[in-house]
Design an enzyme around this catalytic site. Structure first.
Site, PDB file in Angstrom:
ATOM      1  N   ASP A  36       0.950  -1.485  -0.236  1.00 59.89           N
ATOM      2  CA  ASP A  36       0.154   0.170   0.119  1.00 59.89           C
ATOM      3  C   ASP A  36       1.128   0.948   0.110  1.00 59.89           C
ATOM      4  OD1 ASP A  36       1.089   0.010   2.519  1.00 59.89           O
ATOM      5  OD2 ASP A  36      -0.807   0.417   3.385  1.00 59.89           O
ATOM      6  N   ASP A  69       0.810 -17.649  -3.444  1.00 63.28           N
ATOM      7  CA  ASP A  69       2.152 -17.083  -4.536  1.00 63.28           C
ATOM      8  C   ASP A  69       0.895 -16.116  -5.553  1.00 63.28           C
ATOM      9  OD1 ASP A  69       3.802 -14.769  -5.867  1.00 63.28           O
ATOM     10  OD2 ASP A  69       4.887 -16.648  -7.276  1.00 63.28           O
TER      11      ASP A  69
HETATM   12  O1  G3I Z   1       1.143 -12.037  18.308  1.00 58.50           O
HETATM   13  C1  G3I Z   1      -0.064 -12.681  17.429  1.00 58.50           C
HETATM   14  C2  G3I Z   1      -0.037 -14.093  18.439  1.00 58.50           C
HETATM   15  O2  G3I Z   1       0.190 -13.994  19.002  1.00 58.50           O
HETATM   16  C3  G3I Z   1      -1.045 -15.279  17.957  1.00 58.50           C
HETATM   17  O3  G3I Z   1      -1.202 -15.948  18.083  1.00 58.50           O
HETATM   18  C4  G3I Z   1      -1.307 -14.737  16.255  1.00 58.50           C
HETATM   19  C5  G3I Z   1      -2.502 -15.935  16.040  1.00 58.50           C
HETATM   20  O4  G3I Z   1      -3.005 -14.815  14.955  1.00 58.50           O
HETATM   21  O5  G3I Z   1      -1.749 -13.786  15.907  1.00 58.50           O
HETATM   22  C6  G3I Z   1      -0.356 -12.505  16.076  1.00 58.50           C
HETATM   23  O6  G3I Z   1      -0.643 -11.351  15.669  1.00 58.50           O
HETATM   24  C7  G3I Z   1      -1.209 -11.560  14.419  1.00 58.50           C
HETATM   25  C8  G3I Z   1       0.449 -10.313  14.293  1.00 58.50           C
HETATM   26  O7  G3I Z   1       0.624  -9.559  12.665  1.00 58.50           O
HETATM   27  C9  G3I Z   1       1.413 -10.056  14.227  1.00 58.50           C
HETATM   28  O8  G3I Z   1       2.338  -9.392  14.342  1.00 58.50           O
HETATM   29  C10 G3I Z   1      -2.324 -10.876  13.824  1.00 58.50           C
HETATM   30  O9  G3I Z   1      -3.082 -11.898  14.226  1.00 58.50           O
HETATM   31  C11 G3I Z   1      -1.913 -10.098  11.894  1.00 58.50           C
HETATM   32  O10 G3I Z   1      -3.715 -10.490  11.972  1.00 58.50           O
HETATM   33  C12 G3I Z   1      -0.786  -9.365  12.565  1.00 58.50           C
HETATM   34  O11 G3I Z   1      -0.907  -8.672  11.271  1.00 58.50           O
HETATM   35  C13 G3I Z   1      -0.286  -7.744  10.614  1.00 58.50           C
HETATM   36  C14 G3I Z   1      -1.540  -7.034  10.042  1.00 58.50           C
HETATM   37  O12 G3I Z   1      -0.841  -5.604   9.381  1.00 58.50           O
HETATM   38  C15 G3I Z   1      -2.619  -6.805  10.331  1.00 58.50           C
HETATM   39  O13 G3I Z   1      -3.338  -6.036  11.003  1.00 58.50           O
HETATM   40  C16 G3I Z   1       0.597  -7.667  10.598  1.00 58.50           C
HETATM   41  O14 G3I Z   1       1.797  -8.168  11.848  1.00 58.50           O
HETATM   42  C17 G3I Z   1       1.266  -6.239   9.555  1.00 58.50           C
HETATM   43  O15 G3I Z   1       2.621  -6.561   9.250  1.00 58.50           O
HETATM   44  C18 G3I Z   1       0.429  -5.883   8.834  1.00 58.50           C
HETATM   45  O16 G3I Z   1       0.237  -4.698   8.629  1.00 58.50           O
HETATM   46  C19 G3I Z   1       0.070  -3.967   6.998  1.00 58.50           C
HETATM   47  C20 G3I Z   1       0.152  -2.779   7.001  1.00 58.50           C
HETATM   48  O17 G3I Z   1      -1.667  -2.383   8.599  1.00 58.50           O
HETATM   49  C21 G3I Z   1      -0.162  -1.788   6.473  1.00 58.50           C
HETATM   50  N1  G3I Z   1       1.052  -1.949   5.012  1.00 58.50           N
HETATM   51  C22 G3I Z   1       0.807  -3.141   4.815  1.00 58.50           C
HETATM   52  C23 G3I Z   1       1.220  -4.189   6.038  1.00 58.50           C
HETATM   53  C24 G3I Z   1       1.557  -5.370   5.735  1.00 58.50           C
HETATM   54  O18 G3I Z   1       0.641  -6.485   5.302  1.00 58.50           O
HETATM   55  O1  9MR Z   2      -3.402  -3.291   0.112  1.00 66.10           O
HETATM   56  C1  9MR Z   2      -3.974  -3.749   1.582  1.00 66.10           C
HETATM   57  C2  9MR Z   2      -2.772  -3.589   2.372  1.00 66.10           C
HETATM   58  O2  9MR Z   2      -1.682  -3.284   2.264  1.00 66.10           O
HETATM   59  C3  9MR Z   2      -3.346  -4.479   3.582  1.00 66.10           C
HETATM   60  O3  9MR Z   2      -2.288  -5.451   4.599  1.00 66.10           O
HETATM   61  C4  9MR Z   2      -4.376  -5.212   3.590  1.00 66.10           C
HETATM   62  C5  9MR Z   2      -4.809  -6.143   5.304  1.00 66.10           C
HETATM   63  O4  9MR Z   2      -4.692  -4.792   5.899  1.00 66.10           O
HETATM   64  O5  9MR Z   2      -5.234  -4.860   2.310  1.00 66.10           O
HETATM   65  C6  9MR Z   2      -4.981  -4.724   1.130  1.00 66.10           C
HETATM   66  O6  9MR Z   2      -6.124  -3.961   0.629  1.00 66.10           O
HETATM   67  C7  9MR Z   2      -7.137  -4.977   0.409  1.00 66.10           C
HETATM   68  C8  9MR Z   2      -8.415  -4.733   1.741  1.00 66.10           C
HETATM   69  O7  9MR Z   2      -8.195  -4.853   2.876  1.00 66.10           O
HETATM   70  C9  9MR Z   2      -9.623  -4.893   1.189  1.00 66.10           C
HETATM   71  N1  9MR Z   2      -9.840  -4.156  -0.131  1.00 66.10           N
HETATM   72  C10 9MR Z   2      -8.687  -4.906  -0.784  1.00 66.10           C
HETATM   73  C11 9MR Z   2      -7.582  -4.480  -0.526  1.00 66.10           C
HETATM   74  C12 9MR Z   2      -6.268  -4.682  -1.504  1.00 66.10           C
HETATM   75  O8  9MR Z   2      -6.365  -6.205  -1.925  1.00 66.10           O
END
Ligand code: G3I
Ligand code: 9MR
Ligand code: ZN
Length: 531
Positions: free
Chosen positions: A146, A503
């Site tokens: 994003d 992938d």
């Molecule tokens: O830490 C818990 C763990 O204790 C538990 O057992 C496990 C079971 O689901 O979950 C763990 O938490 C997870 C967490 O990441 C760990 O860091 C959550 O489920 C998981 O939903 C969460 O995902 C994060 C995601 O955003 C959704 O919030 C990712 O770490 C994080 O890297 C990702 O970041 C996104 C940004 O929001 C937007 N830009 C892209 C980026 C990468 O996807």
């Molecule tokens: O592109 C977004 C990505 O950076 C985030 O990690 C992810 C989860 O928050 O969301 C992606 O965007 C999606 C959105 O959540 C739902 N609609 C489709 C978007 C693109 O796949």
């Protein structure tokens, strides 16, 4: 199947692959000639992949060249080299990734090749709390697939990169081909400066730092310059403020020998953020629900405050930072964590690499003890499976490859502290996994390895219409909690954790890219290069 590190193996080093299903193997030169035959084993069940696997040791083969394995059923592994400095290209590409993430500048063809694009996101941004207030906010790196820019993610990426440079400066002698190359600064510092300059813009006069700058919702799959959604700046958080204090203090120390004026600016910002933290001792983080982009939700700021206190003390030697540091150390924190949510491991990096006597022995010993304890635990976990991977099934969460790479970092710092080879070798095994010695038979870095993943969730890479992915990007990797249309609970029923991966560009929960998944790879490879 036989899973190998597709980037290959140092000719005189330990060489392990993983056999799965059948024990017998034949190693061939690329032209087909068989050079080694045998049986690995015995096989045992690996809980991460649910496959019957064993380590295949072929360290005895030292002749440089290109090879592949066949297994008992004649199945071919990826082709891989045996040679010298097999990671050089990967290190260069992993660092160049940050240039491709740059926001607010044109990526010119002479640096970006066919991935060039026009300037993006240079309009005025407004504050969610005070919409009439607008500001110039260009610069920094897009966070991920994003186009958001988030401080806590930024600080962690900069943290990995600056410690990579601090511990292994000799790994960064080569230019990466960015506009600032040849400026007198190593390119890794040129690149981090691009992010730091933006981070400084996120700070208020009173020292507080805003959490993120993104559009109100994720934009479609368009090129960055076509994203014309307004950028909104969300409120100050104690997490972002502490992370900026830490990253800026660390940067002040690293840039000082090159550019004293810049170092002074960073120091002033770090101290101002530190003052804000002292004046606001309570946890502060409000994630406005109306802003639908990433939240980077984190419910505890003690570790961020710990990192800030450590860096500020190391930089200024001001005793005022020691009290919070010691107070926080009383808490039960994971002192080796190096991810976006838990950052106490950066305090560890700071304290354990400081000059003798900088921190008192109580503090240093606690970190050293906990660090080596964790490194030993990782080695034990790795010894327990045929992939020699320091992961359990529960570790395959969103961004699991970050965990793998941070584990490599923990092992490398343990090597730095003790000189013990077992830690370095443990780190190498974690990189084997990243580059293809895994049950997906996939190298998780674009353009690196014969069977590298090809379809990351990355907006420019999709919108540019070019078949090939932009090179050097690390995938988030298998996620047993995957929740997108291409990988989710229904599709992954009964699938082993190491295989919860798709992938496909729509699989943001297994196949996105981020700055803080690339940065630990840069660290891990730089440290290995130094050895
Ligand atoms: O830490 C818990 C763990 O204790 C538990 O057992 C496990 C079971 O689901 O979950 C763990 O938490 C997870 C967490 O990441 C760990 O860091 C959550 O489920 C998981 O939903 C969460 O995902 C994060 C995601 O955003 C959704 O919030 C990712 O770490 C994080 O890297 C990702 O970041 C996104 C940004 O929001 C937007 N830009 C892209 C980026 C990468 O996807
Ligand atoms: O592109 C977004 C990505 O950076 C985030 O990690 C992810 C989860 O928050 O969301 C992606 O965007 C999606 C959105 O959540 C739902 N609609 C489709 C978007 C693109 O796949
Ligand atoms: Zn941009």
């Amino acid at each position: 199947m036989i899973y190998v590190n597709q980037l290959g193996y140092q000719w005189n080093g330990v060489k392990h692959a993983t056999v799965s299903g059948s024990r017998s193997y034949t190693l061939h030169k690329e032209n087909g000639e068989a050079v080694l035959q045998g049986e690995a084993g015995p096989l045992s069940t690996d809980e991460n992949s649910a496959e019957q696997v064993a380590v295949l040791d072929f360290s005895s083969v030292t002749e440089a060249g290109r090879y592949y394995f066949t297994d008992g059923d004649g199945q071919k592994s990826a082709v891989f080299p045996i040679g010298e400095q097999v990671y050089d290209g990967a290190l260069r590409a992993a660092l160049k990734m940050f240039y491709f993430q740059r926001c607010g500048m044109e990526l010119e063809e002479k640096y970006a090749g066919r991935f060039a694009h026009k300037t993006c996101h240079t309009g005025q941004a407004y504050y969610l709390d005070a919409p009439e207030k607008k500001t110039e906010l260009s610069g920094g790196w897009h966070d991920a697939g994003d186009y958001g820019r988030y401080i806590t993610a930024a600080a962690v990426a900069v943290g990995h990169l600056l410690y990579a440079y601090a511990l292994a400066p000799e790994a960064f002698l080569e230019e990466t081909g960015i506009p600032e190359s040849g400026s007198g600064l190593p390119d890794i510092l040129n690149e981090c400066r691009y992010e730091l300059d933006w981070m400084l813009k996120m700070q208020d006069a009173d020292g507080g730092v805003h959490h993120k700058a993104t559009s109100m919702h994720f934009v479609d799959f368009v090129m960055p310059q076509e994203d014309v959604l307004e950028v909104v700046i969300t409120p100050v958080s104690s997490l972002a403020t502490a992370d900026l204090a830490a990253a800026a203090a660390l940067a002040a120390r690293v840039y000082e020998p090159f550019d004293a004026a810049y170092a002074a600016r960073l120091k002033e910002a770090a101290v101002r953020a530190g003052d804000w933290l002292a004046a606001h001792p309570d946890f502060l983080f409000h994630d406005p629900q109306e802003v639908g982009t990433g939240s980077y939700e984190d419910l505890c700021d003690a570790d961020e405050r710990l990192w800030a206190a450590a860096e500020l003390y190391r930089l200024t030697k001001d005793a005022a930072y020691l009290a919070p540091l010691k107070q926080i150390l009383e808490l039960k924190l994971n002192l080796t964590a190096l991810g976006w949510a838990d950052v106490a491991g950066f305090a560890g990096m700071c304290i354990l690499t400081a000059e003798e006597g900088c921190f008192d022995a109580m503090v240093t010993d606690k970190f050293r003890y906990r660090w080596l304890d964790e490194a030993d635990r990782l080695l034990r976990v790795a010894e327990g499976n045929g992939f020699e991977l320091a992961m359990h099934p529960s570790d395959f969460i969103w961004g699991s490859n970050m965990l793998v790479l941070c584990n490599a970092m923990v092992l490398e710092l343990a090597h730095c502290l003790t000189g013990e080879q077992k830690y370095l070798q443990g780190a190498r095994y974690q990189l084997d996994y990243i580059f293809g010695r895994n049950a997906m038979d996939t190298s998780y870095v674009t353009g690196q390895g014969e069977r590298a993943f090809r379809d990351p969730h990355n907006r420019p890479g999709i919108a540019d219409g070019i078949d090939e992915p932009i090179p050097g990007f690390v995938s988030g990797g298998p996620n047993r909690g995957a929740c997108d249309t291409k990988a989710n609970a229904e599709l992954l029923q009964g699938v082993a954790p190491m295989k919860c991966y798709a992938d496909h560009y729509l699989s943001y929960s297994t196949n996105e890219i981020t700055i803080y998944w690339n940065s630990p790879l840069v660290f891990a490879l730089a440290y290995l290069k130094k050895g």
